[in-house]
Design an enzyme around this catalytic site. Structure first.
Site, PDB file in Angstrom:
ATOM      1  N   GLU A  72       0.831  -1.214   0.000  1.00 40.72           N
ATOM      2  CA  GLU A  72       0.000   0.000   0.000  1.00 40.72           C
ATOM      3  C   GLU A  72       0.859   1.254   0.000  1.00 40.72           C
ATOM      4  OE1 GLU A  72      -4.181   0.084   1.870  1.00 40.72           O
ATOM      5  OE2 GLU A  72      -2.746  -0.259   3.454  1.00 40.72           O
ATOM      6  N   GLU A 109      -6.019  -8.092  -1.942  1.00 44.26           N
ATOM      7  CA  GLU A 109      -6.741  -8.188  -0.671  1.00 44.26           C
ATOM      8  C   GLU A 109      -8.228  -7.935  -0.895  1.00 44.26           C
ATOM      9  OE1 GLU A 109      -5.186  -5.787   2.528  1.00 44.26           O
ATOM     10  OE2 GLU A 109      -3.122  -6.258   1.976  1.00 44.26           O
TER      11      GLU A 109
HETATM   12  C1  GAL Z   1      -4.706  -3.238   4.174  1.00 45.18           C
HETATM   13  C2  GAL Z   1      -3.293  -3.647   4.499  1.00 45.18           C
HETATM   14  C3  GAL Z   1      -3.316  -4.930   5.314  1.00 45.18           C
HETATM   15  C4  GAL Z   1      -4.259  -4.779   6.479  1.00 45.18           C
HETATM   16  C5  GAL Z   1      -5.625  -4.346   5.980  1.00 45.18           C
HETATM   17  C6  GAL Z   1      -6.630  -4.130   7.069  1.00 45.18           C
HETATM   18  O1  GAL Z   1      -4.796  -2.048   3.550  1.00 45.18           O
HETATM   19  O2  GAL Z   1      -2.581  -3.854   3.309  1.00 45.18           O
HETATM   20  O3  GAL Z   1      -2.032  -5.229   5.745  1.00 45.18           O
HETATM   21  O4  GAL Z   1      -3.742  -3.833   7.346  1.00 45.18           O
HETATM   22  O5  GAL Z   1      -5.505  -3.140   5.310  1.00 45.18           O
HETATM   23  O6  GAL Z   1      -6.851  -5.292   7.752  1.00 45.18           O
END
Ligand code: GAL
Length: 732
Positions: free
Chosen positions: A180, A249
């Site tokens: 990110e 994700e």
């Molecule tokens: C994302 C990040 C993850 C985690 C997630 C929230 O943006 O890449 O590592 O923090 O948010 O659970």
């Protein structure tokens, strides 16, 4: 040589070549493995958040759930606890975890980071990194780049030596650098850009033979692939035409913070978001998390991230199947795979079926797969596609692998019996608590007499002193009160004001507990302003500052401060305010019980524990409790019910099960509907209940008999009501 032998030799050579020289590349449509474009379904399982004994089962369940890939971050801080000293043992045995995935016939996406966010302490960076001279995290800074390169190389070399990359016959098909970086990097301007380009060049030079991604990065330099993350992947600016669309994700739920509610994400919406991604031409998606697990020890970030990292994932914190989430997604995966050839061989042709309805059709050659979508969150829609009528529930997508028959709709569950497990209800069952012989030891408050004390004029930053070796730091000073002060002769008591950058504070005056104050998940700073009891002459003020997980995100989060940084002052004296911010303060890292290793069955010095039967009902703050218990029979997962306790940490047989805090969830728990754009705030649960009541005790940490449970309680609670519970699946 005879020509048939030459031919045979060539065939063997070619076969051998193919077996050994596997390769992973990509094109505009997909990741290409050994020459084949693939639709890849992935799920995050972090090896540090479960035990090695659980891995095989978790991975098997992921495979049975239709996943091809396991995604994990690499956690720098656990692997390199001090510079150059590495740990890859037990829960940190990354290679063993990857071999488990390989054995199950699955692939790995290795997200090296080494910045990982992940609600993990300090975003995965070791705390010592902050104290490297001249360092500035995640930007074009030589000390940082050199440390980051060192760790990345260490991991890549380890992977190579263990033949873990697909090009070596191993499971890794993809790897991630940074995490990110998009918005943070932009804030750093040109330096951010230089850093990102440097990182991209670095990984290319590492020569792993697999593609690399940058997560949530819309301008990743070639050949790095941009990916999106979020509840949906729609806002994502598409990759260059020669790169595939990857969703690193897809958030299956959300994490919890002490004091907040538990968040759920309805599986109908999760399935909808995945189907929407696939119909747009996406070819790789990863559930974050598929199994969230547990933040054992002091590994949770934040501050205030809970010990449970359940995440409402398809496999729950304990590794049990969560229904109907798991089963519904499994069906989705099956149907997506039925469409795989059509999906990777053509771009979708999009037609409108109504004002909020569309068809996405993939029809290369003789294939045909269609996605019929209804974006209306309130109403079902009747649509006509290829002269056939279909009804689409609100906010749903129907998948037709043959362009005729609906094989799956994201909002409709097939019969639960078909999903593949008999039951869907999860509950905690009380078992015989089996705790016996409670004993107590009161933390020694005579810290001024300690030898390992640091003194300084003024207030010091907490992590600078503790280097995060303990959550606890004592700040002590004394004040000499003139016997003529009016409050000693019937006047109003003075007030003590303490301001701290976080995260919790306990105040002791002359060895007596005076009160506590806590930051909140929205506001980590702590403010204490209460009347205190002072007497004429020397009075001792002792402040126990408690860190509850170091920050894991934000621009330059390494500069965030923790602990009592002032002002500290007394009010209500005859001369008015008495500023204590710049007086002489003494500092002591950690608790006496920690230094005596009370958590183990062999403490370093002999300690006199008091039998609990001799203790009065109301427990005093800062108390150690211990008891023994026998392991319940069977293999269902276990947890401690800590409802009767206040706040602290707990250990079983010397292993930390994590921080606990019986703080109650505030929020707006109004029920939750699957339809419409999802945000965690729309699906809150558990308001008015403790955010976390149960704490996972891994089975593998237990012996059949006489397991030692040690609890350090900061506030006061009733340990005799602590019990061990079983988590199980029961029939509806
Ligand atoms: C994302 C990040 C993850 C985690 C997630 C929230 O943006 O890449 O590592 O923090 O948010 O659970």
């Amino acid at each position: 040589m005879e020509s048939k032998w030459v031919l045979l030799f060539l065939m063997i050579f070619q076969l051998g070549f193919e077996i050994i020289e596997c390769s992973v590349t990509y094109d505009s449509k997909a990741i290409v493995i050994n020459g084949e474009r693939r639709i890849l379904i992935s799920g995050s399982i972090h090896y540090t958040r479960s035990t090695p004994e659980m891995w095989e089962d978790l991975v098997k369940k992921a495979k049975d759930g239709g996943l091809d890939v396991i995604d994990t971050y690499v956690f720098w801080n656990v692997h390199e606890p001090s510079p150059g000293n590495y740990n890859f043992e037990g829960r940190y045995d990354l290679v063993k975890f990857l071999k488990t995935v390989k054995k199950a016939g699955m692939y790995v996406h290795l997200r090296i980071g080494p910045y990982i966010c992940a609600e993990w302490n300090f975003g995965g960076f070791p705390v010592w990194l902050k104290y490297v001279p001249g360092i500035s995290f995640r930007t074009d800074n030589e000390p940082f780049k050199s440390a980051m390169k060192g760790f990345t190389e260490k991991i890549v070399n380890l992977m190579k030596s263990e033949k873990m990359f697909e090009s070596q016959g191993g499971p890794i098909i993809l790897s991630q650098i940074e995490n990110e970086y998009g918005s943070v990097g932009k804030a750093y301007g040109g330096a951010g850009h230089n850093y990102m380009t440097w990182a991209a060049n670095m990984v290319v030079e590492l020569g792993t033979g697999v593609p690399w991604v940058m997560c949530k990065q819309d301008d990743a330099p070639d050949p790095i692939i941009n990916t999106c993350n979020g509840f949906y992947c729609d806002e994502f600016s598409p990759n260059k035409p020669y790169k595939p669309t990857i969703w690193t994700e897809a958030w299956s739920g959300w994490f919890t913070e002490f004091g907040g509610p538990v968040y759920e994400r309805p599986v109908q919406d999760l399935a909808f978001s995945v189907a929407r991604f696939i119909q747009k031409g996406g070819s790789f998606f990863n559930y974050y998390m598929y199994h969230g697990g547990t933040n054992f020890g002091r590994s949770s970030g934040g501050p205030f991230i809970t010990t449970s990292y359940d995440y409402d994932a398809p496999l729950d914190e304990y590794g049990l199947i969560r229904q109907p989430k798991y089963g519904h997604l499994k069906e989705l995966h099956k149907v997506i795979k039925e469409c795989e050839l059509a999906l990777v061989s053509s771009d979708p042709i999009i037609t409108s079926l109504g004002s909020l309805q569309q068809a996405h059709v993939f029809s290369p050659k003789s294939q045909c797969a269609a996605f019929l979508s209804n974006y209306d969150p309130n109403n079902a829609a009747k649509v006509t596609f290829n002269n056939v009528h279909y009804t689409l529930p609100p906010w749903s997508i129907s998948i037709l692998p043959d362009c005729k028959n609906v094989a799956f709709n994201t909002a409709k569950f097939i019969k639960l019996s078909q999903i593949g497990v008999e039951s869907t209800k999860m509950e905690m069952l009380w078992s015989d608590s089996n705790m016996f012989s409670w004993e107590t030891y009161n933390e020694d408050l005579n810290i001024v007499d300690e030898s390992s004390i640091i003194t300084s004029m003024g207030l010091l930053e907490q992590i600078n002193i503790t280097r995060d070796t303990s959550d606890y730091l004592w700040y002590t000073t004394s004040v000499d009160v003139d016997s003529s002060e009016s409050f000693l002769h019937g006047g109003e008591l003075p007030k003590l004001l303490v301001q701290s950058r976080g995260h919790a504070l306990h105040v002791f005056i002359n060895g007596e507990y005076s009160g506590s104050s806590f930051g909140t998940r929205k506001h980590r700073k702590v403010m204490y302003k209460e009347k205190i009891n002072l007497h004429g002459g020397i009075n001792k003020i002792a402040l126990l500052s408690v860190a509850m997980g170091l920050p894991n995100m934000g621009g330059h989060y390494e500069t965030w401060e923790t602990g009592v940084l002032g002002p500290v002052a007394l009010y209500g004296f005859d001369k008015g305010k008495w500023d204590l911010s710049w007086v002489n303060w003494s500092y002591k890292v950690g608790l006496k019980g920690e230094s005596m290793n009370l958590i183990s069955s062999n403490p370093t010095s002999s300690v006199t524990w008091t039998q609990d039967s001799l203790i009065t009902q109301k427990q005093q703050p800062l108390t150690w409790h211990k008891a023994y218990f026998n392991a319940p029979k069977g293999d269902s997962p276990l947890a401690l019910d800590m409802n009767s306790m206040g706040k602290g940490q707990a250990w079983v047989n010397g292993q930390s099960i994590g921080r606990y805090w019986t703080t109650f969830a505030s929020g707006n728990c109004q029920g939750c509907h699957y339809a419409g754009t999802y945000r965690p705030l729309t699906c809150q649960l558990g308001c008015g209940q403790p955010t976390q009541r149960w704490y996972h005790v891994p089975r593998s940490w237990l012996k059949p008999k006489n397991n030692l449970l040690v609890i350090f309680e900061e506030l006061g609670g009733d340990p005799t009501k602590v019990s061990l519970v079983k988590r199980s699946i029961t029939s509806n």
